[in-house]
Enzyme design. Structure first.
Site, PDB file in Angstrom:
ATOM      1  N   ARG A  29       0.837  -1.190   0.000  1.00  0.00           N
ATOM      2  CA  ARG A  29       0.000   0.000   0.000  1.00  0.00           C
ATOM      3  C   ARG A  29       0.877   1.247   0.000  1.00  0.00           C
ATOM      4  O   ARG A  29       1.719   1.429   0.864  1.00  0.00           O
ATOM      5  CB  ARG A  29      -0.885  -0.029   1.252  1.00  0.00           C
ATOM      6  CG  ARG A  29      -1.918   1.078   1.317  1.00  0.00           C
ATOM      7  CD  ARG A  29      -2.653   0.965   2.638  1.00  0.00           C
ATOM      8  NE  ARG A  29      -3.668   1.995   2.773  1.00  0.00           N
ATOM      9  CZ  ARG A  29      -4.255   2.293   3.920  1.00  0.00           C
ATOM     10  NH1 ARG A  29      -3.926   1.633   5.004  1.00  0.00           N
ATOM     11  NH2 ARG A  29      -5.171   3.233   3.978  1.00  0.00           N
ATOM     12  N   SER A  43      -7.672  10.003  17.486  1.00  0.00           N
ATOM     13  CA  SER A  43      -8.053   8.922  18.397  1.00  0.00           C
ATOM     14  C   SER A  43      -6.872   8.511  19.265  1.00  0.00           C
ATOM     15  O   SER A  43      -7.025   8.228  20.466  1.00  0.00           O
ATOM     16  CB  SER A  43      -8.568   7.728  17.590  1.00  0.00           C
ATOM     17  OG  SER A  43      -8.799   6.618  18.434  1.00  0.00           O
ATOM     18  N   GLU A  68       1.503   0.143   9.665  1.00  0.00           N
ATOM     19  CA  GLU A  68       2.107   1.403   9.228  1.00  0.00           C
ATOM     20  C   GLU A  68       1.171   2.596   9.435  1.00  0.00           C
ATOM     21  O   GLU A  68       1.616   3.708   9.714  1.00  0.00           O
ATOM     22  CB  GLU A  68       2.535   1.325   7.758  1.00  0.00           C
ATOM     23  CG  GLU A  68       3.323   2.550   7.319  1.00  0.00           C
ATOM     24  CD  GLU A  68       4.028   2.392   5.986  1.00  0.00           C
ATOM     25  OE1 GLU A  68       4.333   3.425   5.368  1.00  0.00           O
ATOM     26  OE2 GLU A  68       4.261   1.244   5.566  1.00  0.00           O
ATOM     27  N   ARG A  70      -0.877   3.036  11.952  1.00  0.00           N
ATOM     28  CA  ARG A  70      -0.743   3.415  13.359  1.00  0.00           C
ATOM     29  C   ARG A  70       0.567   4.169  13.605  1.00  0.00           C
ATOM     30  O   ARG A  70       0.619   5.124  14.388  1.00  0.00           O
ATOM     31  CB  ARG A  70      -0.812   2.166  14.251  1.00  0.00           C
ATOM     32  CG  ARG A  70      -2.228   1.703  14.567  1.00  0.00           C
ATOM     33  CD  ARG A  70      -2.258   0.280  15.069  1.00  0.00           C
ATOM     34  NE  ARG A  70      -2.192  -0.680  13.971  1.00  0.00           N
ATOM     35  CZ  ARG A  70      -1.759  -1.918  14.089  1.00  0.00           C
ATOM     36  NH1 ARG A  70      -1.317  -2.353  15.253  1.00  0.00           N
ATOM     37  NH2 ARG A  70      -1.749  -2.719  13.045  1.00  0.00           N
TER      38      ARG A  70
END
Length: 270
Positions: A29, A43, A68, A70
């Protein structure tokens, strides 16, 4: 790196400095949604990192194997350390886990999903059947997803963005001509065509796709067209059946050496 803070099953969770960690070079990705990354960052500011990332030791620190998003969100949140599980892994294991972790994301678009299957097949010399078994999916499902990679780049981008669905993409493949695919894709976007309506338009376009109007005797029987479709879905590629009197031929299309090897392996199993 700080001392061990907790354990996850039989694996220890450590607090690692973000400066010690680098992205996985095998991460399939490449693009991360900025808005969702910001949402995750907020968050983390409020609740912290709830699930440790997974890393593997490298010459200079650690490579990320899973997590990745996070890691990036923690950077945005201003954290200096992040909880991580450290695993000793080979390059082969690191690549496979990165791809599988990517596939487990809920918001993976159809093209990213298809690319991940293709990477598993090419990097680990796996057949569609092996990938299906490894991921708990059916082989026809894998084959259908891989067909999206035959679309022109511009249409794949529309699917990445969510402007068109995977169903639209597979339907456009029936046109075979990339220029016609683009023409109908543009119409589908501009006029908000459903997949079912696009299927109807593509079906209507088939008789006029050649310069000559075929006679009734040269048109393919419905049964032959059904067999072409069945074989196409089974083997994950376009199939052409040509018949004349009691003879004929079945033609499978492949687009790379890896694709050729995949077809040969599948045909040998029959």
């Amino acid at each position: 790196m700080s001392d061990v803070t907790s354990e996850s099953g039989s694996e220890q969770v450590k607090m690692l400095s973000l400066t010690e960690i680098r992205p996985n070079p095998y991460q399939p990705r490449k693009n991360f949604d900025r808005d969702k990354l910001l949402e995750l960052s907020q968050s983390i500011v409020e609740h912290g990192v709830l699930q440790p990332i997974v890393v593997t030791p490298s010459i200079q620190g650690y490579y990320i194997v899973a997590g990745e998003r996070r890691y990036r969100a923690s950077e945005q949140a201003g954290l200096t350390h992040i909880p991580a599980i450290v695993r000793e892994m080979t390059d082969h294991e690191m690549r496979e886990l990165a791809i599988i972790e990517n596939l487990q994301r809920e918001n993976l678009n159809p093209v990213e999903e298809a690319e991940s299957y293709q990477q598993l097949m090419e990097a680990h010399h796996m057949t569609q059947h092996a990938v299906a078994e490894r991921l708990g999916k059916s082989r026809p499902y894998i084959a259908n997803m891989l067909r999206l990679l035959k679309l022109p780049t511009s249409i794949r981008q529309l699917i990445r963005e969510g402007t068109l669905s995977g169903g639209h993409g597979r339907t456009l493949l029936g046109l075979r001509d990339p220029k016609k695919m683009q023409q109908y894709a543009d119409l589908a976007v501009r006029e908000s065509w459903s997949v079912r309506y696009l299927e109807q338009r593509v079906a209507e376009a088939q008789p006029s796709s050649t310069t000559k109007t075929p006679s009734a005797s040269t048109k393919k029987p419905q049964l032959i067209r059904q067999h072409e479709q069945q074989l196409s879905e089974k083997y994950g590629t376009s199939v052409d059946i040509a018949t004349k009197r009691n003879k004929g031929r079945v033609t499978f299309t492949f687009h790379s050496e890896a694709d050729y090897r995949r077809l040969i392996q599948l045909l040998k199993k029959q």
